[in-house]
Scaffold this motif. Structure first.
Motif, PDB file in Angstrom:
ATOM      1  N   ASP A 155       0.702  -1.176   0.050  1.00  0.00           N
ATOM      2  CA  ASP A 155       0.137  -0.065  -0.068  1.00  0.00           C
ATOM      3  C   ASP A 155       1.013   1.325  -0.123  1.00  0.00           C
ATOM      4  N   LEU A 156       1.914   1.233   0.828  1.00  0.00           N
ATOM      5  CA  LEU A 156       2.707   2.345   0.842  1.00  0.00           C
ATOM      6  C   LEU A 156       3.351   2.711  -0.505  1.00  0.00           C
ATOM      7  N   THR A 157       3.976   1.612  -0.956  1.00  0.00           N
ATOM      8  CA  THR A 157       4.742   2.094  -2.445  1.00  0.00           C
ATOM      9  C   THR A 157       3.869   2.427  -3.279  1.00  0.00           C
ATOM     10  N   GLY A 161       2.052   6.654  -6.887  1.00  0.00           N
ATOM     11  CA  GLY A 161       1.037   7.501  -7.494  1.00  0.00           C
ATOM     12  C   GLY A 161       1.397   9.011  -7.329  1.00  0.00           C
ATOM     13  N   ALA A 162       1.966   9.082  -6.269  1.00  0.00           N
ATOM     14  CA  ALA A 162       2.298  10.781  -5.873  1.00  0.00           C
ATOM     15  C   ALA A 162       3.405  11.111  -7.012  1.00  0.00           C
ATOM     16  N   GLU A 163       4.380  10.255  -7.399  1.00  0.00           N
ATOM     17  CA  GLU A 163       5.329  10.736  -8.306  1.00  0.00           C
ATOM     18  C   GLU A 163       4.837  10.743  -9.560  1.00  0.00           C
ATOM     19  N   SER A 164       3.912  10.010  -9.990  1.00  0.00           N
ATOM     20  CA  SER A 164       3.315   9.935 -11.346  1.00  0.00           C
ATOM     21  C   SER A 164       2.345  11.595 -11.427  1.00  0.00           C
ATOM     22  N   ALA A 165       1.682  11.720 -10.229  1.00  0.00           N
ATOM     23  CA  ALA A 165       1.103  13.276 -10.100  1.00  0.00           C
ATOM     24  C   ALA A 165       2.180  14.348 -10.157  1.00  0.00           C
ATOM     25  N   PHE A 166       3.380  13.971  -9.526  1.00  0.00           N
ATOM     26  CA  PHE A 166       4.504  15.021  -9.335  1.00  0.00           C
ATOM     27  C   PHE A 166       4.824  15.455 -10.820  1.00  0.00           C
ATOM     28  N   TYR A 167       5.101  14.607 -11.779  1.00  0.00           N
ATOM     29  CA  TYR A 167       5.533  14.722 -13.212  1.00  0.00           C
ATOM     30  C   TYR A 167       4.651  15.462 -13.967  1.00  0.00           C
ATOM     31  N   LEU A 168       3.399  14.920 -13.644  1.00  0.00           N
ATOM     32  CA  LEU A 168       2.356  15.419 -14.597  1.00  0.00           C
ATOM     33  C   LEU A 168       1.975  17.115 -14.162  1.00  0.00           C
ATOM     34  N   VAL A 200      -3.606  11.625  -7.795  1.00  0.00           N
ATOM     35  CA  VAL A 200      -3.077  10.231  -7.202  1.00  0.00           C
ATOM     36  C   VAL A 200      -4.417   9.355  -7.493  1.00  0.00           C
ATOM     37  N   ASP A 201      -5.615   9.889  -6.788  1.00  0.00           N
ATOM     38  CA  ASP A 201      -6.735   9.010  -6.972  1.00  0.00           C
ATOM     39  C   ASP A 201      -7.120   8.295  -8.415  1.00  0.00           C
ATOM     40  N   ARG A 202      -6.947   9.390  -9.261  1.00  0.00           N
ATOM     41  CA  ARG A 202      -7.118   9.188 -10.786  1.00  0.00           C
ATOM     42  C   ARG A 202      -6.226   8.142 -11.360  1.00  0.00           C
ATOM     43  N   VAL A 203      -4.943   8.532 -11.100  1.00  0.00           N
ATOM     44  CA  VAL A 203      -3.699   7.668 -11.847  1.00  0.00           C
ATOM     45  C   VAL A 203      -3.946   6.264 -11.246  1.00  0.00           C
ATOM     46  N   SER A 204      -4.207   6.335  -9.731  1.00  0.00           N
ATOM     47  CA  SER A 204      -4.101   4.943  -9.173  1.00  0.00           C
ATOM     48  C   SER A 204      -5.272   4.267  -9.752  1.00  0.00           C
ATOM     49  N   ALA A 205      -6.519   4.677 -10.052  1.00  0.00           N
ATOM     50  CA  ALA A 205      -7.459   4.090 -10.888  1.00  0.00           C
ATOM     51  C   ALA A 205      -7.332   3.591 -12.115  1.00  0.00           C
ATOM     52  N   ALA A 206      -6.275   4.366 -12.899  1.00  0.00           N
ATOM     53  CA  ALA A 206      -6.005   3.824 -14.076  1.00  0.00           C
ATOM     54  C   ALA A 206      -4.918   2.806 -14.294  1.00  0.00           C
ATOM     55  N   ALA A 207      -4.362   2.669 -13.119  1.00  0.00           N
ATOM     56  CA  ALA A 207      -3.322   1.529 -12.900  1.00  0.00           C
ATOM     57  C   ALA A 207      -3.737   0.196 -12.564  1.00  0.00           C
TER      58      ALA A 207
END
Ligand code: HEM
Ligand code: MG
Length: 235
Positions: free
Chosen positions: A150-152, A157-164, A211-218
Motif C-alpha cells: 500500500d505504501l509503495t 501514485g504521488a510521483e506520477s502526479a508530481f511529473y504531470l 493520485v486517486d485518478r492515476v491509481s484508478a488507471a493503474a
C-alpha cells in the motif's frame, strides 16, 4: 543567471529524485546537493515549481530519516536512495535495487514512460496509470525481491502526479512529453522549450486528486507478499 541550469560536478550529491535533483541543478537547492534542511526544500519547491508546503512537508520529513544520525536536521540528495524509506521498486526511471542502480537515471527503464501514449504529444492520467502498471509488472517478473505494498503504491501514485503537475497542468493531469522527457533525462527545467512554472499552486489537494485518478488507471493492483501501510498516508 542564479537559477540557470548547470550539470552536477563529480563531488555534488544527487539522488533518486528527479524533482530535487532538478532544483539543485538550477540552484534552488544548494548545487552541491548537501546539507539540505526541510525549510530549504519547502522554499525551493515553491520557487521552482509553485508547490505548496502542505504537499512537500511530509515527503521532506520522511526524507530526513535517510540522513546520517549526526545530521539531525539536514539530508544530502544521495541519502534518499535508502531502500524502503521513500525509495522503492518499480520506479519510472531507475532500476530496482536488487537488479542494479536505484539512484541514477536509466534510459532502458525510462523507455516505458517515454514511449507511452503513442500518437499524442502529451502524457496524461491514463498513460501514467498504464506506465505504473507496466513498470510494476516488469519488477514482479524480474525481481524476486520486489516490494509492492500500500505504501509503495501511494508513493508511486504521488510521483506520477508530481511529473504531470510540475511539467504540465496540475488540475487536468496532462503534461507535454517533451517537457517530461527533459525533466527526467537532463534534470532540467525546459524553459527554453517553452515550459512555465505552474500558475496553479500544486497542493496536497491537487496532488491527492491526481493520485486517486492515476491509481484508478493503474488497476488491477494488489499488494505482493507482506503488505505494510507504513507511516505515510496522503489523506
Ligand atoms: C522519486 C518528483 C520532492 C524524495 C521521484 C519521482 C518523481 C519525483 C517524478 C519518480 C522517479 C522515478 O520513478 O524514477 C518530485 C518532485 C518534487 C519531489 C517534482 C518536488 C520538489 C521530493 C521530496 C523528497 C523526495 C521533498 C524527500 C525529501 C524522492 C525519492 C524518490 C523520488 C527518495 C525515489 C523513489 C523511487 O523512484 O524509488 N520524485 N519529488 N522527492 N523522490 Fe521526489
Ligand atoms: Mg526506486
Amino acid at each position: 543567471s542564479t537559477h540557470g541550469w548547470q550539470a552536477p560536478g563529480p563531488n555534488d550529491s544527487r539522488g533518486p529524485c528527479p524533482g530535487l535533483n532538478t532544483l539543485a541543478n538550477h540552484g534552488f537547492l544548494p548545487r552541491n546537493g548537501k546539507n539540505i534542511s526541510i525549510p530549504m526544500i519547502l522554499k525551493a519547491g515553491h520557487e521552482g515549481y509553485n508547490m505548496e508546503a502542505d504537499i512537500l512537508t511530509i515527503a521532506a520529513k520522511v526524507g530526513l530519516l535517510t540522513s546520517p544520525g549526526d545530521q539531525p536536521t539536514t539530508l544530502s540528495l544521495n541519502d534518499l536512495k535508502a531502500h524502503g524509506v521513500i525509495e522503492h521498486d518499480a520506479s519510472l526511471s531507475r532500476q530496482d535495487i536488487a537488479l542494479g542502480d536505484n539512484v541514477r537515471f536509466n534510459e532502458t527503464i525510462f523507455f516505458t514512460l517515454a514511449n507511452s501514449n503513442p500518437g499524442s504529444d502529451v502524457y496524461n492520467i491514463t498513460s501514467a496509470g498504464q506506465v505504473q502498471h507496466a513498470r510494476l509488472a516488469d519488477s514482479l517478473k524480474n525481481n524476486p525481491n520486489v516490494t509492492n505494498t500500500d505504501l509503495t503504491s501511494i508513493i508511486r501514485g504521488a510521483e506520477s502526479a508530481f511529473y504531470l503537475s510540475v511539467m504540465g497542468d496540475a488540475i487536468q493531469g496532462v503534461a507535454p512529453k517533451k517537457f517530461v522527457q527533459i525533466f527526467f533525462r537532463e534534470e532540467r527545467l525546459p524553459i527554453q522549450e517553452g515550459w512555465k512554472k505552474s500558475t496553479v499552486p500544486i497542493t496536497l489537494a491537487t496532488v491527492g486528486a491526481l493520485v486517486d485518478r492515476v491509481s484508478a488507471a493503474a488497476t488491477p493492483w494488489e499488494p505482493t507478499g507482506k503488505n505494510c501501510a507504513g507511516i505515510l498516508l496522503l489523506d
